[in-house]
Every structure is written in C-alpha cells, then in structure tokens.
Design a protein around this motif. Structure first.
Motif, mmCIF file in Angstrom:
data_model
loop_
_atom_site.group_PDB
_atom_site.id
_atom_site.type_symbol
_atom_site.label_atom_id
_atom_site.label_comp_id
_atom_site.label_asym_id
_atom_site.label_seq_id
_atom_site.Cartn_x
_atom_site.Cartn_y
_atom_site.Cartn_z
ATOM 1 N N ILE A 36 0.836 -1.199 0.000
ATOM 2 C CA ILE A 36 0.000 0.000 0.000
ATOM 3 C C ILE A 36 0.873 1.253 0.000
ATOM 4 O O ILE A 36 0.649 2.187 -0.773
ATOM 5 C CB ILE A 36 -0.966 -0.018 1.199
ATOM 6 C CG1 ILE A 36 -1.969 -1.164 1.023
ATOM 7 C CG2 ILE A 36 -1.680 1.314 1.340
ATOM 8 C CD1 ILE A 36 -2.808 -1.439 2.237
ATOM 9 N N LEU A 37 1.877 1.278 0.865
ATOM 10 C CA LEU A 37 2.811 2.402 0.892
ATOM 11 C C LEU A 37 3.548 2.510 -0.438
ATOM 12 O O LEU A 37 3.779 3.607 -0.951
ATOM 13 C CB LEU A 37 3.804 2.232 2.044
ATOM 14 C CG LEU A 37 4.834 3.327 2.228
ATOM 15 C CD1 LEU A 37 4.153 4.650 2.550
ATOM 16 C CD2 LEU A 37 5.804 2.947 3.329
ATOM 17 N N GLY A 38 3.874 1.370 -0.994
ATOM 18 C CA GLY A 38 4.554 1.348 -2.290
ATOM 19 C C GLY A 38 3.709 1.928 -3.405
ATOM 20 O O GLY A 38 4.229 2.527 -4.346
ATOM 21 N N GLY A 39 2.386 1.761 -3.314
ATOM 22 C CA GLY A 39 1.503 2.368 -4.300
ATOM 23 C C GLY A 39 1.618 3.882 -4.292
ATOM 24 O O GLY A 39 1.672 4.520 -5.344
ATOM 25 N N PHE A 40 1.667 4.463 -3.096
ATOM 26 C CA PHE A 40 1.827 5.910 -2.984
ATOM 27 C C PHE A 40 3.201 6.353 -3.466
ATOM 28 O O PHE A 40 3.330 7.304 -4.236
ATOM 29 C CB PHE A 40 1.606 6.365 -1.534
ATOM 30 C CG PHE A 40 0.199 6.216 -1.066
ATOM 31 C CD1 PHE A 40 -0.841 6.879 -1.686
ATOM 32 C CD2 PHE A 40 -0.087 5.404 0.016
ATOM 33 C CE1 PHE A 40 -2.145 6.739 -1.246
ATOM 34 C CE2 PHE A 40 -1.379 5.253 0.465
ATOM 35 C CZ PHE A 40 -2.422 5.928 -0.168
ATOM 36 N N VAL A 41 4.236 5.661 -3.012
ATOM 37 C CA VAL A 41 5.604 6.020 -3.397
ATOM 38 C C VAL A 41 5.786 5.856 -4.905
ATOM 39 O O VAL A 41 6.355 6.724 -5.573
ATOM 40 C CB VAL A 41 6.634 5.168 -2.622
ATOM 41 C CG1 VAL A 41 8.042 5.370 -3.153
ATOM 42 C CG2 VAL A 41 6.566 5.487 -1.137
#
Length: 79
Positions: A36-41
């Motif tokens: 999920i964090l990777g989607g934003f990054v």
C-alpha cells in the motif's frame, strides 16, 4: 467499500511480489503495508518522471516498484 478492499488486495499482491524480488522474508501484514505504501511512493516517483499507471497491471507494476523502493530505503535506514 469495494474499491478499498480491491486496493488492499492489490497492495498485498504488490508487497508479496516486491518482497520476493528484494529477497525480503517478512510477514503477510508487513507485505500488505509495504504494498500500500509502495503504491503511494510509486505513484509519486512515476509522476515525477511523467508517467502514470492505467489498468490493474499498471497499478500493480507501480506498486511493486514503489514497494521495492520502500524496502531498499528501510534496509539503508535500519541496517
């Protein structure tokens, strides 16, 4: 509600794939969070170079790249 659950599933898949690519042996919960964090990054990084994701495959690809970046940064900071 369906979109939120779908995002979690994409995040889980992206985190799992990124964990395998980076050789990270972590828990499923951590993989979901990293995905999920990777989607934003990934969205930010791809946006900075002028690219955007379309479709489910594009979203997964961006999330995997972003999760790999998060894993790499985490290793640099905590190891």
């Amino acid at each position: 509600m369906f979109g939120f659950i779908f995002s979690l599933l994409i995040g889980a898949l992206a985190g799992y794939i990124a964990g395998r690519i980076m050789g990270s042996e972590t828990s499923t919960v951590r993989n979901i969070v990293l995905g999920i964090l990777g989607g934003f990054v990934g969205s930010i990084v791809f946006g900075l170079i002028g690219l955007s994701a379309t479709g489910i495959v594009g979203e997964i690809l961006v999330s995997v790249v972003g999760a790999c970046i998060c894993i790499w940064i985490g290793r640099k900071l905590f190891n």
